[in-house]
Design a protein around this motif. Sequence first.
Motif, PDB file in Angstrom:
ATOM      1  N   ILE A  64       0.826  -1.205   0.000  1.00 31.94           N
ATOM      2  CA  ILE A  64       0.000   0.000   0.000  1.00 31.94           C
ATOM      3  C   ILE A  64       0.864   1.260   0.000  1.00 31.94           C
ATOM      4  O   ILE A  64       0.659   2.177  -0.813  1.00 31.94           O
ATOM      5  N   LEU A  65       1.851   1.322   0.923  1.00 33.89           N
ATOM      6  CA  LEU A  65       2.698   2.515   0.971  1.00 33.89           C
ATOM      7  C   LEU A  65       3.517   2.655  -0.307  1.00 33.89           C
ATOM      8  O   LEU A  65       3.693   3.771  -0.828  1.00 33.89           O
ATOM      9  N   GLY A  66       4.021   1.548  -0.837  1.00 31.94           N
ATOM     10  CA  GLY A  66       4.773   1.607  -2.088  1.00 31.94           C
ATOM     11  C   GLY A  66       3.919   2.115  -3.232  1.00 31.94           C
ATOM     12  O   GLY A  66       4.377   2.913  -4.066  1.00 31.94           O
ATOM     13  N   SER A  67       2.655   1.686  -3.300  1.00 30.13           N
ATOM     14  CA  SER A  67       1.760   2.168  -4.361  1.00 30.13           C
ATOM     15  C   SER A  67       1.518   3.665  -4.235  1.00 30.13           C
ATOM     16  O   SER A  67       1.491   4.387  -5.239  1.00 30.13           O
ATOM     17  N   VAL A  68       1.329   4.132  -3.001  1.00 31.83           N
ATOM     18  CA  VAL A  68       1.113   5.566  -2.781  1.00 31.83           C
ATOM     19  C   VAL A  68       2.332   6.369  -3.234  1.00 31.83           C
ATOM     20  O   VAL A  68       2.209   7.406  -3.907  1.00 31.83           O
ATOM     21  N   LEU A  69       3.524   5.896  -2.878  1.00 28.58           N
ATOM     22  CA  LEU A  69       4.744   6.610  -3.265  1.00 28.58           C
ATOM     23  C   LEU A  69       4.918   6.634  -4.784  1.00 28.58           C
ATOM     24  O   LEU A  69       5.308   7.662  -5.359  1.00 28.58           O
ATOM     25  N   VAL A  70       4.642   5.514  -5.430  1.00 28.50           N
ATOM     26  CA  VAL A  70       4.785   5.457  -6.892  1.00 28.50           C
ATOM     27  C   VAL A  70       3.824   6.430  -7.565  1.00 28.50           C
ATOM     28  O   VAL A  70       4.163   7.059  -8.570  1.00 28.50           O
ATOM     29  N   VAL A  71       2.608   6.583  -7.012  1.00 26.05           N
ATOM     30  CA  VAL A  71       1.630   7.498  -7.599  1.00 26.05           C
ATOM     31  C   VAL A  71       1.990   8.954  -7.329  1.00 26.05           C
ATOM     32  O   VAL A  71       1.775   9.827  -8.173  1.00 26.05           O
ATOM     33  N   LEU A  72       2.561   9.236  -6.162  1.00 25.38           N
ATOM     34  CA  LEU A  72       2.873  10.624  -5.815  1.00 25.38           C
ATOM     35  C   LEU A  72       4.122  11.152  -6.521  1.00 25.38           C
ATOM     36  O   LEU A  72       4.209  12.350  -6.807  1.00 25.38           O
ATOM     37  N   LEU A  73       5.079  10.295  -6.790  1.00 24.26           N
ATOM     38  CA  LEU A  73       6.341  10.757  -7.375  1.00 24.26           C
ATOM     39  C   LEU A  73       6.190  11.470  -8.718  1.00 24.26           C
ATOM     40  O   LEU A  73       6.913  12.444  -8.975  1.00 24.26           O
ATOM     41  N   PRO A  74       5.292  11.062  -9.615  1.00 23.97           N
ATOM     42  CA  PRO A  74       5.162  11.795 -10.885  1.00 23.97           C
ATOM     43  C   PRO A  74       4.780  13.257 -10.725  1.00 23.97           C
ATOM     44  O   PRO A  74       4.961  14.047 -11.653  1.00 23.97           O
ATOM     45  N   ASN A  75       4.245  13.633  -9.563  1.00 23.50           N
ATOM     46  CA  ASN A  75       3.895  15.036  -9.353  1.00 23.50           C
ATOM     47  C   ASN A  75       5.126  15.932  -9.266  1.00 23.50           C
ATOM     48  O   ASN A  75       4.999  17.167  -9.303  1.00 23.50           O
ATOM     49  N   LEU A  76       6.318  15.327  -9.137  1.00 25.96           N
ATOM     50  CA  LEU A  76       7.549  16.115  -9.115  1.00 25.96           C
ATOM     51  C   LEU A  76       8.049  16.426 -10.513  1.00 25.96           C
ATOM     52  O   LEU A  76       8.947  17.249 -10.680  1.00 25.96           O
ATOM     53  N   PHE A  77       7.497  15.748 -11.521  1.00 24.50           N
ATOM     54  CA  PHE A  77       7.939  15.980 -12.888  1.00 24.50           C
ATOM     55  C   PHE A  77       7.354  17.279 -13.425  1.00 24.50           C
ATOM     56  O   PHE A  77       6.265  17.705 -13.027  1.00 24.50           O
ATOM     57  N   GLY A  78       8.054  17.861 -14.349  1.00 25.76           N
ATOM     58  CA  GLY A  78       7.559  19.056 -15.015  1.00 25.76           C
ATOM     59  C   GLY A  78       7.534  18.861 -16.512  1.00 25.76           C
ATOM     60  O   GLY A  78       8.053  17.887 -17.048  1.00 25.76           O
ATOM     61  N   GLY A  79       6.901  19.790 -17.225  1.00 20.25           N
ATOM     62  CA  GLY A  79       6.914  19.740 -18.682  1.00 20.25           C
ATOM     63  C   GLY A  79       5.597  19.333 -19.290  1.00 20.25           C
ATOM     64  O   GLY A  79       5.274  19.760 -20.392  1.00 20.25           O
ATOM     65  N   THR A  80       4.816  18.486 -18.599  1.00 20.86           N
ATOM     66  CA  THR A  80       3.535  18.059 -19.162  1.00 20.86           C
ATOM     67  C   THR A  80       2.449  19.072 -18.804  1.00 20.86           C
ATOM     68  O   THR A  80       2.534  19.768 -17.798  1.00 20.86           O
TER      69      THR A  80
END
Length: 256
Positions: free
Chosen positions: A188-204
């Motif tokens: 569960i925690l790993g899934s949450v982290l994987v989903v939250l990390l893309p919010n650090l990306f820019g450009g899209t």
Amino acid sequence: MNTYFSGLLWVIAAAVSAGLIGYAVRRFGLDEGRPGNNDAAGQVFVIVSGMHAVVLAFVMVTLFDAVGVAREGAYREAQSLVAVSWAAEALSDETAQRVRTLSRAYAHTVIAQEWPGMRRDRGLSGNGWSQLDRIREAVLVAPASGEWQEGRKAAAMDRLRSVYQQRQDRLNMAFHRDVSTVVWFVLILGSVLVVLLPNLFGGTRLMPHVMIVSTLAGTLALLVFAVYHLQNPFAGDSRIDPAAFRWALERLGSDR
């Protein structure tokens, strides 16, 4: 609740939640420096998502294998039960009849009482064990004269031991098979982290970003949902039915 409907709710809830978070981050967060984070954030995302994928794959493969092992174990138990009765036919008519009757009663108990209990994760009565004990007693006290009958009596006891072992394995898989709390925490925690990390990306842009994180969250929710329902090989849409013991009843024939 229907399994497909509940699974769809899991996916929708995760996708909507992740989409709202992604929207809030892009709409109200600070854009300064975000595109420059892509290299560092990408490396972290690859590591975290890769490790999480390995854990998810390991858990799911283990559970899928457990379903196959449980099905094979049920057939081995049923086959050994039939073999006990067939071996006992070499002994006296009274012993053969008693073993056959008790074997049929055991198969009926497994189908009518134990399988629904395993499906609902409820405790079982001791009827199955007591029926096996009576079979063992009937074989032990049966008179045997000559090498042939002694050999068939020993074969019946050997196959009966296999029934005991396969029965215990079946009950262990039905009632002591849950994924541990630690593994659930990691999933569960790993899934949450994987989903939250893309919010650090820019450009899209905003909407493509929301679609990306929503899709990722929905996919992970679907996999976690599958893990949840594969815990019990005797329940859910992937459940094993008692076909092996219905086959045993056909082999054992009618009571005579």
